[in-house]
Design a protein around this motif. Structure first.
Motif, PDB file in Angstrom:
ATOM      1  N   GLU A  45      35.188  58.091  58.735  1.00  0.00           N
ATOM      2  CA  GLU A  45      36.588  58.462  58.642  1.00  0.00           C
ATOM      3  C   GLU A  45      36.934  59.090  57.294  1.00  0.00           C
ATOM      4  N   GLY A  46      35.935  59.270  56.445  1.00  0.00           N
ATOM      5  CA  GLY A  46      36.206  59.898  55.160  1.00  0.00           C
ATOM      6  C   GLY A  46      36.187  58.879  54.050  1.00  0.00           C
ATOM      7  N   THR A  47      37.335  58.292  53.763  1.00  0.00           N
ATOM      8  CA  THR A  47      37.425  57.332  52.667  1.00  0.00           C
ATOM      9  C   THR A  47      38.132  56.073  53.155  1.00  0.00           C
ATOM     10  N   ILE A  48      37.663  54.922  52.664  1.00  0.00           N
ATOM     11  CA  ILE A  48      38.320  53.648  52.929  1.00  0.00           C
ATOM     12  C   ILE A  48      38.506  52.931  51.604  1.00  0.00           C
ATOM     13  N   THR A  49      39.376  51.963  51.602  1.00  0.00           N
ATOM     14  CA  THR A  49      39.677  51.230  50.390  1.00  0.00           C
ATOM     15  C   THR A  49      38.581  50.206  50.112  1.00  0.00           C
ATOM     16  N   ASN A  50      38.219  50.062  48.860  1.00  0.00           N
ATOM     17  CA  ASN A  50      37.240  49.060  48.437  1.00  0.00           C
ATOM     18  C   ASN A  50      37.975  47.736  48.256  1.00  0.00           C
ATOM     19  N   PHE A  51      38.198  47.005  49.344  1.00  0.00           N
ATOM     20  CA  PHE A  51      39.011  45.794  49.301  1.00  0.00           C
ATOM     21  C   PHE A  51      38.192  44.608  48.816  1.00  0.00           C
ATOM     22  N   ILE A  52      38.904  43.509  48.527  1.00  0.00           N
ATOM     23  CA  ILE A  52      38.280  42.288  47.993  1.00  0.00           C
ATOM     24  C   ILE A  52      37.698  41.475  49.143  1.00  0.00           C
ATOM     25  N   SER A  53      36.454  41.067  48.991  1.00  0.00           N
ATOM     26  CA  SER A  53      35.799  40.255  50.011  1.00  0.00           C
ATOM     27  C   SER A  53      35.929  38.759  49.731  1.00  0.00           C
ATOM     28  N   MET A  54      35.926  38.354  48.452  1.00  0.00           N
ATOM     29  CA  MET A  54      36.091  36.941  48.100  1.00  0.00           C
ATOM     30  C   MET A  54      36.632  36.846  46.683  1.00  0.00           C
ATOM     31  N   VAL A  55      37.321  35.740  46.417  1.00  0.00           N
ATOM     32  CA  VAL A  55      37.918  35.471  45.118  1.00  0.00           C
ATOM     33  C   VAL A  55      37.734  33.993  44.812  1.00  0.00           C
ATOM     34  N   THR A  56      37.562  33.658  43.529  1.00  0.00           N
ATOM     35  CA  THR A  56      37.416  32.272  43.091  1.00  0.00           C
ATOM     36  C   THR A  56      38.053  32.117  41.721  1.00  0.00           C
ATOM     37  N   THR A  57      38.412  30.894  41.387  1.00  0.00           N
ATOM     38  CA  THR A  57      39.095  30.617  40.125  1.00  0.00           C
ATOM     39  C   THR A  57      38.607  29.300  39.547  1.00  0.00           C
ATOM     40  N   SER A  58      38.778  29.159  38.241  1.00  0.00           N
ATOM     41  CA  SER A  58      38.468  27.934  37.513  1.00  0.00           C
ATOM     42  C   SER A  58      39.585  27.676  36.518  1.00  0.00           C
ATOM     43  N   THR A 102      43.813  43.662  50.299  1.00  0.00           N
ATOM     44  CA  THR A 102      43.098  44.881  50.665  1.00  0.00           C
ATOM     45  C   THR A 102      43.349  46.013  49.679  1.00  0.00           C
ATOM     46  N   LYS A 103      44.389  45.958  48.878  1.00  0.00           N
ATOM     47  CA  LYS A 103      44.661  46.999  47.892  1.00  0.00           C
ATOM     48  C   LYS A 103      43.759  46.886  46.673  1.00  0.00           C
ATOM     49  N   GLY A 104      43.030  45.795  46.548  1.00  0.00           N
ATOM     50  CA  GLY A 104      42.168  45.596  45.407  1.00  0.00           C
ATOM     51  C   GLY A 104      42.781  44.772  44.300  1.00  0.00           C
ATOM     52  N   ASP A 105      44.038  44.354  44.450  1.00  0.00           N
ATOM     53  CA  ASP A 105      44.706  43.545  43.438  1.00  0.00           C
ATOM     54  C   ASP A 105      44.488  42.064  43.721  1.00  0.00           C
ATOM     55  N   VAL A 106      44.612  41.267  42.655  1.00  0.00           N
ATOM     56  CA  VAL A 106      44.501  39.812  42.738  1.00  0.00           C
ATOM     57  C   VAL A 106      45.792  39.219  42.207  1.00  0.00           C
ATOM     58  N   LYS A 107      46.396  38.333  42.982  1.00  0.00           N
ATOM     59  CA  LYS A 107      47.630  37.671  42.571  1.00  0.00           C
ATOM     60  C   LYS A 107      47.339  36.200  42.318  1.00  0.00           C
ATOM     61  N   VAL A 108      47.878  35.699  41.198  1.00  0.00           N
ATOM     62  CA  VAL A 108      47.630  34.323  40.763  1.00  0.00           C
ATOM     63  C   VAL A 108      48.965  33.615  40.646  1.00  0.00           C
ATOM     64  N   TRP A 109      49.030  32.375  41.154  1.00  0.00           N
ATOM     65  CA  TRP A 109      50.230  31.540  41.068  1.00  0.00           C
ATOM     66  C   TRP A 109      49.905  30.274  40.279  1.00  0.00           C
ATOM     67  N   ASP A 110      50.813  29.898  39.423  1.00  0.00           N
ATOM     68  CA  ASP A 110      50.797  28.584  38.783  1.00  0.00           C
ATOM     69  C   ASP A 110      51.827  27.731  39.506  1.00  0.00           C
ATOM     70  N   VAL A 111      51.364  26.877  40.412  1.00  0.00           N
ATOM     71  CA  VAL A 111      52.267  26.140  41.298  1.00  0.00           C
ATOM     72  C   VAL A 111      53.127  25.162  40.514  1.00  0.00           C
ATOM     73  N   GLU A 112      52.562  24.521  39.489  1.00  0.00           N
ATOM     74  CA  GLU A 112      53.312  23.515  38.741  1.00  0.00           C
ATOM     75  C   GLU A 112      54.448  24.141  37.935  1.00  0.00           C
ATOM     76  N   ASN A 113      54.176  25.252  37.272  1.00  0.00           N
ATOM     77  CA  ASN A 113      55.200  25.907  36.451  1.00  0.00           C
ATOM     78  C   ASN A 113      55.989  26.965  37.199  1.00  0.00           C
ATOM     79  N   GLU A 114      55.633  27.191  38.484  1.00  0.00           N
ATOM     80  CA  GLU A 114      56.327  28.175  39.325  1.00  0.00           C
ATOM     81  C   GLU A 114      56.298  29.560  38.689  1.00  0.00           C
ATOM     82  N   GLU A 115      55.106  29.986  38.297  1.00  0.00           N
ATOM     83  CA  GLU A 115      54.902  31.309  37.722  1.00  0.00           C
ATOM     84  C   GLU A 115      53.849  32.050  38.536  1.00  0.00           C
TER      85      GLU A 115
END
Length: 653
Positions: free
Chosen positions: A314-327, A282-295
Motif C-alpha cells: 500500500e506504499g507507506t504505513i506508520t511505524n506503530f508501537i508494538s510494546m511498552v514497559t516502565t520502571s 499507533t501514532k508512535g507516541d507514548v503517554k504516561v500517567w502519574d495516577v497518585e498525583n493526577e498528572e
C-alpha cells in the motif's frame, strides 16, 4: 509433732497476752490497740527466735506501720506479715470453739428436752465451723464469709510483696531493658499489657514499640521514630483504612477513572509499575500517567522511530508501537520495525535519551526494564541484548540463544546479582546481566515439550515453567526440581508466581478455568470457571484472585468463599490487569490496530480506540457529594451492588 505443738503453744500464749493488754487498756479508758500490736509483734519476734525448730529469716527493711505512726521517736519494731495469716486462722478457730460451747439463750426447757436440743444443735454447728475453716480459701464460703476471705487474700498478696521485695504488677528494672522485653510482643499483647497498671501502660505505649509495629505492617517505612509522634494513632488509622478498603473491594465501591485517550491514535500496549501507567499508540507516541498525583505527559518518539515501510504494497504505513514497559526511572517502547526508544522519567525532557535499531532486522519480541539497574533487556529472534548505562552512555551486550526466544522474565533478588530467565522452545537458561556471555545456567531442558510461559519469584527463589498440561517448579539456587503441578486439561495461557503469596501460584488455562495451587502439593486448592474465552492475565493475593480474558471480562474471585464477587466488561480483550492494595488498573487493547473507517468518519470512533481504567477503592464514589441526611445508618444487604440507603432519606432526622 513436738515442734508443731511448741509453735502453737507459743502463739496461743502471745494471743492471750495481747488480749490481756487490750482489756487493761479498755479499763483505763485509753485506746491501746497500737501498743498491744507492737507488744504482740515483739513477743512474736522473741518466740520465733527462741524456737529451735523454726528458722525464719526476717527482713529488716519492713517496719510495722502502726509503730511508725504512733511512736515516731521510739525504735521501730520489726513485723513479719506472714504471721498475720496464722494469727487470723487461730482467731477463727478460737471463735468457732466459743460458738460451739455456747448455749442458745432462747432455750428455756429444762431436763431431757433441753439436753436433746443442745445435742442436736451442737454437731451441726461444729460441722459448719469446721467446713468453713477447711475451705477458707475456696469458693464454698457463704455470703457472710466473703469479706473475711477477701481480707485474708489481701494480706497474702501483701506478704508476697514484702517477702520478694518486688511490687505486684510493677517493674523495678530500667526502662530501656523493659522496652527490650516488650518489643517481642505483638499489637494485641501490648494493648492487653497497657491495662495492667500505669507503669505498664507507659511502657506499652512507647513510641519505639509502635513505630516498629507500624513498619512491620508496611506503613510509613521511610520515616524514623523521631520524625513523627503518636505512632499508635498512625497504626490505628492505617488499620481502619485497610479495613475500609477491604470492604470496598468486596462491595465494589470506589472511584472509577477513565484515562484520557490520545487523539488520533489507537491503543497498542499498556504497562504499569506502581503509580506509573504507560501506554503506546499507533501514532508512535507514548503517554504516561502519574495516577497518585493526577498528572500526565506525552513522550515523543525519536527520528529513527519514524521509519516508514516502503516495501509494503500500500506504499507507506506508520511505524506503530508494538510494546511498552516502565520502571521507577525509565520508560521504553519497541516499535514494529525493530526500533527502541528509552526515556527518563525524571526531568522535563520529552525526547528519548537513548535509541537504537536492531542490527539483525528482527522484530522485537520481548522488552523489559530492570528496577535496580539502569539497563534495558530486549529479545529479537535468537539474540538477547542487554543495554547498560555507564557514565551516562549505554553499552550493549549480545548473546546468541541458538533458538528463537519465546519468553523472558527478570530475576532480581536482594541477596544476589540480577539475572534474566530466557526460554526457547524446550530449554530455560538463566543469564547474569553483568556478565551476559560468561555466566549461563541451564535449569530446564526437555525435548518435545513446548514451553507456554515462565515466571519467577524473588521471595522463594523459584522458577515456574508451564508445559502443555502441567507446571514444573525449580529451585534457582540449587537447580533442582521441586514439584509438578497437575490438573490442567489444555495448554496453560498465563500464570503468576511473582506477585502471589508465599507457597502459592495462580494459573489461567485455555480451558477457561483459573486454578490456585499450593506449591507444596500437586493438585489445585481452588478452581474458578466463568470466562467465555481464553484467559490472558491472572493475579492473586491473600484473599482474592483477579483474572482477565480475551472476551473483555475481568472477574474478581473470593478465595475463602470460592465464588465470584463481581465483574467488569469491555468490548476489547484484556491485555493488562494489575492490582495493588487500593487500586486496580485494566488495559483493554483492540485486536485490530488499523480498523476500516467509513468515509463519513473524520476521527477514530471510541469503540475502536481501546481504553485504560483505574479503580481507586480508597475512595467511595457512591457517597461523595451526598448529604448526610440521605445516608442510612443501618447495614446494607451484601447481595446488592447498589446504595439502597437513598431509598430511606429520613433515617437521621
Amino acid at each position: 509433732m513436738s515442734d508443731l505443738e511448741t509453735f502453737r503453744h507459743k502463739w496461743r500464749k502471745e494471743l492471750s497476752r495481747k488480749r490481756n493488754t487490750q482489756d487493761r487498756g479498755n479499763a483505763n479508758g485509753e485506746s491501746t490497740s497500737n501498743e498491744g500490736q507492737n507488744s504482740a509483734t515483739t513477743s512474736r519476734q522473741e518466740s520465733v527466735t527462741t524456737a529451735s525448730s523454726v528458722n525464719i529469716k526476717f527482713n529488716d527493711n519492713i517496719v510495722s506501720p502502726n509503730a511508725r505512726s504512733n511512736n515516731p521517736s521510739s525504735k521501730p519494731e520489726v513485723s513479719y506479715y506472714p504471721f498475720d495469716i496464722v494469727c487470723n486462722l487461730l482467731k477463727f478457730e478460737r471463735n468457732s470453739q466459743k460458738e460451739y460451747q455456747s448455749v442458745d439463750p432462747k432455750a428455756s426447757i429444762d431436763g431431757k428436752g433441753c439436753q436433746k436440743r443442745q445435742a442436736d444443735q451442737q454437731p451441726k454447728e461444729k460441722t459448719a465451723k469446721k467446713f468453713k475453716l477447711k475451705d477458707i480459701f475456696s469458693n464454698k464460703l457463704g455470703v457472710k464469709d466473703v469479706l473475711t476471705r477477701e481480707r485474708i487474700l489481701e494480706k497474702f498478696i501483701s506478704d508476697l510483696d514484702e517477702i520478694n521485695e518486688i511490687p505486684f504488677f510493677d517493674i523495678s528494672i530500667p526502662r530501656e531493658v523493659a522496652i527490650k522485653i516488650f518489643q517481642h510482643l505483638d499489637m494485641l499483647d501490648l494493648c492487653r499489657c497497657a491495662q495492667v497498671s500505669k507503669s505498664w501502660k507507659s511502657l506499652a505505649e512507647d513510641e519505639l514499640l509502635w513505630c516498629k509495629i507500624c513498619h512491620n505492617l508496611g506503613y510509613e517505612e521511610d520515616m524514623l521514630t523521631i520524625e513523627k509522634m503518636n505512632w499508635k494513632d498512625t497504626v490505628k488509622q492505617n488499620i481502619t483504612r485497610q479495613r475500609s478498603i477491604l470492604l470496598n473491594w468486596k462491595e465494589r465501591k470506589g472511584e472509577v477513572k477513565q484515562l484520557q485517550h490520545m487523539p488520533g491514535g489507537i491503543l497498542c500496549s499498556v504497562h504499569s509499575f506502581g503509580n506509573i501507567v504507560a501506554a503506546g499508540y499507533t501514532k508512535g507516541d507514548v503517554k504516561v500517567w502519574d495516577v497518585e498525583n493526577e498528572e500526565d505527559f506525552v513522550l515523543q518518539p525519536s527520528n529513527t522511530s519514524l521509519i516508514i515501510n516502503e516495501e509494503a504494497e500500500e506504499g507507506t504505513i506508520t511505524n506503530f508501537i508494538s510494546m511498552v514497559t516502565t520502571s521507577t526511572n525509565m520508560v521504553a517502547a519497541a516499535y514494529e520495525q525493530g526500533n527502541i526508544d528509552v526515556w527518563q522519567l525524571k526531568g522535563s525532557q520529552t525526547k528519548p535519551c537513548y535509541s537504537f535499531v536492531d542490527a539483525h532486522s528482527n522484530k522485537i519480541s520481548h522488552l523489559c526494564l530492570s528496577n535496580h539497574l539502569e539497563c534495558v533487556i530486549t529479545a529479537a529472534g535468537p539474540f538477547l541484548h542487554v543495554h547498560h548505562k555507564k557514565d551516562g552512555l549505554f553499552q550493549t551486550q549480545q548473546v546468541d540463544a541458538q533458538q528463537w526466544v519465546q519468553h523472558m522474565a527478570l530475576f532480581e533478588p536482594s541477596t544476589s546479582p540480577p539475572s534474566v530467565a530466557v526460554s526457547t522452545w524446550f530449554k530455560v537458561c538463566l543469564y547474569d546481566l553483568e556478565n551476559l556471555g560468561h555466566r549461563c545456567t541451564e535449569i530446564h531442558n526437555i525435548v518435545d515439550l513446548n514451553i507456554s510461559t515462565i515466571d519467577v519469584s524473588e521471595v522463594s527463589n523459584t522458577l515456574a515453567v508451564a508445559l502443555r498440561h502441567k507446571v514444573k517448579l525449580y529451585d534457582i539456587q540449587s537447580n533442582k526440581e521441586l514439584q509438578d503441578l497437575y490438573g490442567h486439561t489444555r495448554e496453560i495461557s498465563c500464570m503468576n508466581l511473582r506477585n502471589s503469596p508465599i507457597h502459592n501460584i495462580v494459573t489461567g488455562c485455555v480451558d477457561r478455568r483459573v486454578r490456585v495451587y499450593d506449591i507444596r502439593t500437586s493438585n489445585p486448592v481452588a478452581s474458578f470457571t466463568g470466562h467465555m474465552y481464553e484467559i490472558t492475565t491472572v493475579q492473586m493475593d491473600d484473599w482474592k484472585v483477579v483474572s482477565g480474558g480475551f472476551g473483555g471480562f475481568v472477574f474478581v474471585w473470593d478465595l475463602r468463599m470460592a465464588r465470584k464477587l463481581w465483574e467488569i466488561h469491555n468490548r476489547h480483550p484484556v491485555r493488562h490487569c494489575k492490582f495493588s492494595a487500593d487500586e486496580l488498573i485494566i488495559g483493554n487493547v483492540p485486536s485490530s490496530k488499523f480498523p476500516f473507517l467509513d468515509e463519513f468518519e473524520n476521527s477514530t470512533h471510541r469503540r475502536y480506540r481501546g481504553g485504560i481504567q483505574v479503580y481507586d477503592f480508597s475512595k467511595d464514589q457512591l457517597t461523595q457529594g451526598v448529604p448526610d441526611i440521605c445516608l442510612s445508618s443501618y447495614d446494607e444487604p451484601s447481595a446488592s451492588n447498589y446504595n439502597m440507603a437513598l431509598v430511606n432519606p429520613y433515617d437521621k432526622i
